[in-house]
Design an enzyme around this catalytic site. Structure first.
Site, PDB file in Angstrom:
ATOM      1  N   CYS A 193       5.958   0.119   7.263  1.00 39.33           N
ATOM      2  CA  CYS A 193       5.509   1.196   6.351  1.00 39.33           C
ATOM      3  C   CYS A 193       6.833   1.484   5.437  1.00 39.33           C
ATOM      4  O   CYS A 193       7.953   1.653   5.824  1.00 39.33           O
ATOM      5  CB  CYS A 193       5.237   2.326   7.224  1.00 39.33           C
ATOM      6  SG  CYS A 193       4.714   3.875   6.387  1.00 39.33           S
ATOM      7  N   LEU A 194       6.335   1.894   4.258  1.00 39.44           N
ATOM      8  CA  LEU A 194       7.500   2.135   3.259  1.00 39.44           C
ATOM      9  C   LEU A 194       8.211   3.475   3.896  1.00 39.44           C
ATOM     10  O   LEU A 194       9.430   3.964   3.496  1.00 39.44           O
ATOM     11  CB  LEU A 194       6.980   2.486   1.920  1.00 39.44           C
ATOM     12  CG  LEU A 194       6.557   1.207   1.161  1.00 39.44           C
ATOM     13  CD1 LEU A 194       5.820   1.443  -0.079  1.00 39.44           C
ATOM     14  CD2 LEU A 194       7.614   0.230   1.123  1.00 39.44           C
ATOM     15  N   HIS A 208      -4.677   1.567   7.340  1.00 43.67           N
ATOM     16  CA  HIS A 208      -3.363   2.012   7.543  1.00 43.67           C
ATOM     17  C   HIS A 208      -3.355   3.254   6.305  1.00 43.67           C
ATOM     18  O   HIS A 208      -2.634   4.318   6.927  1.00 43.67           O
ATOM     19  CB  HIS A 208      -2.319   0.962   7.022  1.00 43.67           C
ATOM     20  CG  HIS A 208      -0.864   1.401   7.180  1.00 43.67           C
ATOM     21  ND1 HIS A 208      -0.007   0.981   8.201  1.00 43.67           N
ATOM     22  CD2 HIS A 208      -0.189   2.259   6.184  1.00 43.67           C
ATOM     23  CE1 HIS A 208       1.300   1.357   7.910  1.00 43.67           C
ATOM     24  NE2 HIS A 208       0.997   2.221   6.709  1.00 43.67           N
ATOM     25  N   GLU A 209      -3.470   2.902   5.219  1.00 41.49           N
ATOM     26  CA  GLU A 209      -3.182   3.987   3.992  1.00 41.49           C
ATOM     27  C   GLU A 209      -4.328   4.921   4.370  1.00 41.49           C
ATOM     28  O   GLU A 209      -3.627   6.188   4.140  1.00 41.49           O
ATOM     29  CB  GLU A 209      -3.596   3.422   2.767  1.00 41.49           C
ATOM     30  CG  GLU A 209      -2.528   2.251   2.389  1.00 41.49           C
ATOM     31  CD  GLU A 209      -0.988   2.700   2.628  1.00 41.49           C
ATOM     32  OE1 GLU A 209      -0.692   3.952   2.564  1.00 41.49           O
ATOM     33  OE2 GLU A 209      -0.124   1.569   2.816  1.00 41.49           O
ATOM     34  N   GLY A 254       0.718  -1.170   0.000  1.00 40.08           N
ATOM     35  CA  GLY A 254       0.116  -0.051  -0.105  1.00 40.08           C
ATOM     36  C   GLY A 254       0.941   0.940  -0.057  1.00 40.08           C
ATOM     37  O   GLY A 254       2.053   1.244   0.437  1.00 40.08           O
ATOM     38  N   GLN A 289       3.064  10.124   1.100  1.00 40.33           N
ATOM     39  CA  GLN A 289       4.341   9.042   1.179  1.00 40.33           C
ATOM     40  C   GLN A 289       5.184   9.529   0.118  1.00 40.33           C
ATOM     41  O   GLN A 289       6.270   9.085   0.123  1.00 40.33           O
ATOM     42  CB  GLN A 289       4.091   7.558   1.244  1.00 40.33           C
ATOM     43  CG  GLN A 289       3.347   7.173   2.685  1.00 40.33           C
ATOM     44  CD  GLN A 289       3.342   5.869   2.691  1.00 40.33           C
ATOM     45  OE1 GLN A 289       2.327   5.475   2.255  1.00 40.33           O
ATOM     46  NE2 GLN A 289       4.093   5.092   3.234  1.00 40.33           N
ATOM     47  N   HIS A 347      -2.702   7.469   6.797  1.00 41.40           N
ATOM     48  CA  HIS A 347      -1.757   8.259   6.215  1.00 41.40           C
ATOM     49  C   HIS A 347      -2.260   9.477   5.750  1.00 41.40           C
ATOM     50  O   HIS A 347      -1.797  10.495   5.920  1.00 41.40           O
ATOM     51  CB  HIS A 347      -0.866   7.414   5.125  1.00 41.40           C
ATOM     52  CG  HIS A 347       0.236   6.659   5.332  1.00 41.40           C
ATOM     53  ND1 HIS A 347       1.308   7.309   6.076  1.00 41.40           N
ATOM     54  CD2 HIS A 347       0.413   5.477   5.540  1.00 41.40           C
ATOM     55  CE1 HIS A 347       2.188   6.440   6.261  1.00 41.40           C
ATOM     56  NE2 HIS A 347       2.017   5.377   5.853  1.00 41.40           N
TER      57      HIS A 347
END
Length: 177
Positions: free
Chosen positions: A97-98, A139-140, A46, A51, A143
């Site tokens: 997380c990226l 989660h996204e 994701g 991000q 963000h």
């Protein structure tokens, strides 16, 4: 398609709330494609627009290969996603997380959610998400609201993870110069 540079925590843009997309047009679709390319290149499941330094309310996901290594890609792109219902039942998943490389923590979230969003064609869609898809979409969307997975864990664990992320960010910046 282009692989976009990832924003690494701590960075103020990760704590900002994203703005709604007025219309899903060719520009937004191209950005969604770039986000997917970036997510796949980084081996994520994701990615939210902030991000990659963009405050539009856009996210992409693909959990198919996470659930089954032999599965074909099943990308999902969402503009203006909103959770309309959450189950009382909770699940715990180890999240990463990226934007917080190589750091993981158990996070408790609703086991199921219903989400409304605009698809790549600008049409309103609804999804009832369970399992890893439910975790990923929450989660996204977090963000997009300026919330990181570390905001769901203890202050001590959050502090340790963010210090490690800060060191990784500094090391990457030094490598790039």
């Amino acid at each position: 398609m282009t692989v976009l540079p990832l924003v690494i925590a701590p960075d103020p843009i990760l704590k900002k709330k994203s703005k709604a997309v007025d219309v899903v047009d060719d520009v937004v679709r191209a950005f969604m494609d770039d986000m997917l390319e970036t997510m796949y290149d980084s081996e994520g499941i994701g990615l939210a627009a902030n991000q990659v330094g963009d405050l539009r309310r856009i996210l992409v996901m693909d959990v198919a290969q996470r659930e089954d290594d032999s599965a074909a890609k099943e990308p999902i792109a969402m503009a203006n996603p909103a959770i309309t219902w959450s189950s009382e039942e909770l699940n715990v998943y180890q999240e990463g997380c990226l934007s917080i490389p190589d750091q993981y923590a158990d996070v408790e979230r609703p086991a199921e959610v219903k989400v409304t969003y605009l698809d790549r064609d600008g049409k309103e869609q609804h999804v009832h998400a369970t399992g890893i898809l439910a975790t990923c979409v929450q989660h996204e969307i977090d963000h997009l609201n300026g919330v990181l997975f570390t905001d769901h864990i203890s202050a001590l664990k959050r502090s340790i993870i963010m210090k490690k992320s800060s060191k990784i960010k500094k090391a990457r910046a030094a490598d790039d110069s």
